[in-house]
Design an enzyme around this catalytic site. Structure first.
Site, PDB file in Angstrom:
ATOM      1  N   GLY A 124      27.878  59.041  80.475  1.00 55.15           N
ATOM      2  CA  GLY A 124      27.741  57.321  80.191  1.00 55.15           C
ATOM      3  C   GLY A 124      28.870  56.331  80.856  1.00 55.15           C
ATOM      4  O   GLY A 124      30.042  56.897  81.196  1.00 55.15           O
ATOM      5  N   HIS A 125      28.469  54.968  80.570  1.00 52.21           N
ATOM      6  CA  HIS A 125      29.991  54.430  80.106  1.00 52.21           C
ATOM      7  C   HIS A 125      30.535  53.641  79.492  1.00 52.21           C
ATOM      8  O   HIS A 125      31.440  52.959  78.990  1.00 52.21           O
ATOM      9  CB  HIS A 125      29.421  52.946  81.519  1.00 52.21           C
ATOM     10  CG  HIS A 125      28.678  53.235  83.166  1.00 52.21           C
ATOM     11  ND1 HIS A 125      28.382  52.416  83.919  1.00 52.21           N
ATOM     12  CD2 HIS A 125      28.751  54.521  83.656  1.00 52.21           C
ATOM     13  CE1 HIS A 125      28.365  53.366  85.192  1.00 52.21           C
ATOM     14  NE2 HIS A 125      28.134  54.727  84.790  1.00 52.21           N
ATOM     15  N   GLY A 126      30.656  54.795  78.389  1.00 48.65           N
ATOM     16  CA  GLY A 126      30.617  54.326  77.552  1.00 48.65           C
ATOM     17  C   GLY A 126      30.013  53.153  76.616  1.00 48.65           C
ATOM     18  O   GLY A 126      28.830  52.540  76.269  1.00 48.65           O
TER      19      GLY A 126
ATOM     20  N   ASP B 278      24.304  54.133  81.960  1.00 47.35           N
ATOM     21  CA  ASP B 278      25.543  53.132  82.153  1.00 47.35           C
ATOM     22  C   ASP B 278      25.615  53.462  80.841  1.00 47.35           C
ATOM     23  O   ASP B 278      26.007  54.324  80.216  1.00 47.35           O
ATOM     24  CB  ASP B 278      24.313  52.174  82.590  1.00 47.35           C
ATOM     25  CG  ASP B 278      24.979  51.119  83.332  1.00 47.35           C
ATOM     26  OD1 ASP B 278      25.934  50.228  82.740  1.00 47.35           O
ATOM     27  OD2 ASP B 278      24.731  51.160  84.729  1.00 47.35           O
ATOM     28  N   ASP B 279      26.336  52.128  80.762  1.00 44.27           N
ATOM     29  CA  ASP B 279      26.904  51.686  79.319  1.00 44.27           C
ATOM     30  C   ASP B 279      25.605  52.519  77.896  1.00 44.27           C
ATOM     31  O   ASP B 279      24.424  52.269  78.153  1.00 44.27           O
ATOM     32  CB  ASP B 279      26.735  50.597  78.346  1.00 44.27           C
ATOM     33  CG  ASP B 279      28.209  49.708  80.109  1.00 44.27           C
ATOM     34  OD1 ASP B 279      28.944  50.499  80.053  1.00 44.27           O
ATOM     35  OD2 ASP B 279      27.504  48.611  80.029  1.00 44.27           O
TER      36      ASP B 279
END
Length: 393
Positions: free
Chosen positions: A239-241, A217-218
């Protein structure tokens, strides 16, 4: 042992660091070794009681004491290590902690929780192993434990530890002040659900520096009430940054102010730098945000403001009440994995204001043509190179 000279040097330096820290604590305070309280590093014995007892005695002294976890594999938790403590306290994790995998333990919101502590240090080179694979299939059914929670912790530091395969977030920082997190390693598979690396909320004066985060995730998520946050030299991926949000899900959320993300790299991530808010009417403000010197390598959504955030796709349509203003995207370069490199999807009722785009150079080399940008309700100015061309009004 590895024949790599660099690896041997790292082990030697780590050992010398351990000796120096232990010597300093012995000179100024006392070491509380969990083994002396009955803990066994065999990976099977439940050591929760031993850890609680070691913590309690260390917390009662006015000297800068150490709770020492030696080399070994220690099963522990869920556990709450609470203050106030009478003096500074060092949670020195030299070995590895492993989380329980039973259903009862996986139904609690934390694995290891530090609460109401001033001058806490967490370090030692060891690993928090959340054993997340045992619980990820149940992620949609219930809330899973966060590996390490810091609640109401002040003037503290986390460094030189690893968080592996958390069931939920790896680190959650809530209602904390003056925390420095640096030189940590966070690891989880790219498809592990909800395993944010570091999540912040209602906290101020937080620094996250010089760390490697790869998760599902983030890498870092910055929630409501976050103020004066500095994120620098982070390697993110998978990940999501790095995200501000999600925001605006509930009424009366505190504002987000003064977030600076600099000198970070994103590799094979879903997003690069992002601000996300729910399409709900609840009002708050996001302001004085800077994303600067960001390097991208095959990032799906390099620059994105999404004020229609809805991960379940079952949200009611509406306009976000969150006001986004004074946001700078500067010196952002690299490659996008999709053609839409810049998306600024702002609120119809609360348009984004004073957005600055400076020296943007994002390339896309797939089918469909060059990288492009899309703006809705976004106002501001651009300077220097703009690739793709800016769509700001």
């Amino acid at each position: 042992m590895s024949s790599n000279p660099g690896f041997r040097s790292f082990l030697l330096l780590s050992f010398l660091l351990l000796l120096s820290i232990v010597a300093e604590v012995q000179a100024r305070g006392k070491i509380f070794n969990v083994v002396a309280y009955g803990a066994r590093g065999d990976g099977r014995t439940n050591n929760t009681k031993a850890f609680c007892n070691a913590w309690y005695h260390a917390c009662q002294s006015t000297k800068p004491n150490m709770v020492f976890i030696p080399f070994g594999i220690f099963l522990v938790g869920p556990i709450v290590l609470s203050g106030p403590c009478k003096g500074p306290i060092n949670f020195f994790l030299h070995g590895d902690l492993v989380a329980p995998t039973d259903q009862a333990s996986s139904s609690i919101d934390h694995w290891i929780s530090f609460q109401y502590i001033d001058r806490l240090t967490i370090n030692g080179g060891g690993t928090f192993d959340g054993q997340g694979a045992s619980a990820w299939p149940n992620n949609t059914c219930r809330t899973l434990p966060i590996s390490v929670r810091l609640d109401f912790v002040t003037n503290s530091e986390i460094h030189h530890v690893t968080s592996l395969n958390s069931k939920n977030f790896h680190f959650n920082i809530y209602a904390c002040k003056n925390i420095i997190i640096h030189n940590i390693h966070i690891v989880a598979p790219g498809d592990s659900p909800n395993t944010d690396g570091i999540h912040l909320a209602e906290s101020n004066d937080i620094q996250i520096l010089n760390s490697v985060i790869g998760t599902g995730d983030d890498c870092i998520s910055i929630g409501p009430g976050s103020k004066n946050i500095n994120v620098s030299s982070i390697q993110c991926g998978p990940g999501h940054g790095i995200s501000i949000g999600s925001l605006g899900f509930t009424p009366n959320e505190d504002n987000v102010y003064g977030v600076h993300v600099t000198n970070c790299s994103m590799t094979n991530t879903m997003n690069g730098v992002r601000i996300k808010t729910w399409a709900k009417p609840y009002r708050s403000t996001v302001s004085h945000i800077t994303f600067d010197h960001i390097n991208l390598n095959s990032v799906a959504n390099p620059i994105i403001i999404d004020q229609q955030y809805c991960p379940s796709k079952r949200c009611k349509p509406g306009a976000s009440g969150v006001k986004i203003t004074k946001v700078k995207f500067s010196n952002i370069q690299g490659t996008a994995a999709t053609q839409m490199a810049v998306t600024l999807n702002c609120s119809a009722s609360n348009p984004c204001q004073k957005i600055e785009m400076r020296d943007i150079n994002i390339g896309y080399y797939g089918v469909g043509g060059a990288a492009s940008s899309c703006c809705s309700n976004a106002y501001g100015a651009c300077y220097g190179q703009q690739h793709p061309p800016s769509c700001l009004r």
